[in-house]
Design a protein around this motif. Structure first.
Motif: not given
Length: 182
Positions: A76-87
């Motif tokens: 899984l390639f995850s950015p960080e949205y507001n300190g957590t995992t993207p929806a």
């Protein structure tokens, strides 16, 4: 025999650096390792047990499950949205976790990596994704990590595949996943 790794990208943005990182994984995969990026995560509706019944499962959710089922492992390639995992990534985990105890993720090796603009490279989001994956029954590869900070600057003019340091680290993670899947 080749190890099949399926990649899920948590950013839907056309110019996503995490998408580029996934593309680098496809390009740099070591011999005997095949990496395929799953498309269409934006089309998967939010998980709802009422529609996760035979005859009612949305086509996009079926396609997600069918793309991941034959894989030996996932990344899984995850950015960080507001300190957590993207929806979108959390939603994919939810769909792949069902039916509970027998979902596509059950017992499957999974690594979480990514890049983000901040100084920690999305570590919080990646940790949250690992937590959700573990609860979902995946075999989370806790030591297969790659968090690249400052994505907007670092990849402004360089694709991750052309960044020697990132390429070497990504190949190492793919090697760890392949070893866990073998």
């Amino acid at each position: 025999m080749s190890v099949r790794i399926v990649a899920l990208v948590g950013s839907l943005r056309a110019g996503s650096h995490n998408r580029q990182l996934a593309e680098a994984a496809v390009k740099l995969a070591p011999e005997g390792v095949d990496v395929a990026i799953v498309e269409g995560l934006a089309d998967v509706p939010f998980y709802n047990e009422d529609i996760d019944v035979e005859g009612s499962v949305p086509a996009a959710a079926i396609a997600l499950r069918e793309a991941c089922a034959p894989a030996d492992a996932l990344i899984l390639f995850s950015p960080e949205y507001n300190g957590t995992t993207p929806a979108v990534l959390k939603n994919a985990i939810d769909w792949l976790s069902r039916p509970y105890g027998g979902g596509t993720l059950t017992g499957k090796p999974v690594a979480v990596v990514g890049t983000a603009y901040g100084q920690f490279g999305g570590v919080w989001a990646q940790d949250e994704a690992r937590k959700a994956l573990g609860v979902a029954g995946a075999k989370v590869l806790e030591d297969a990590k790659l968090s690249i900070p400052g994505s907007v600057v670092r990849f402004a003019e360089t694709h991750p595949a052309d960044d020697a340091e990132v390429a070497a680290q990504l190949v190492a993670v793919l090697g760890q996943i392949a070893a866990a899947a073998a």
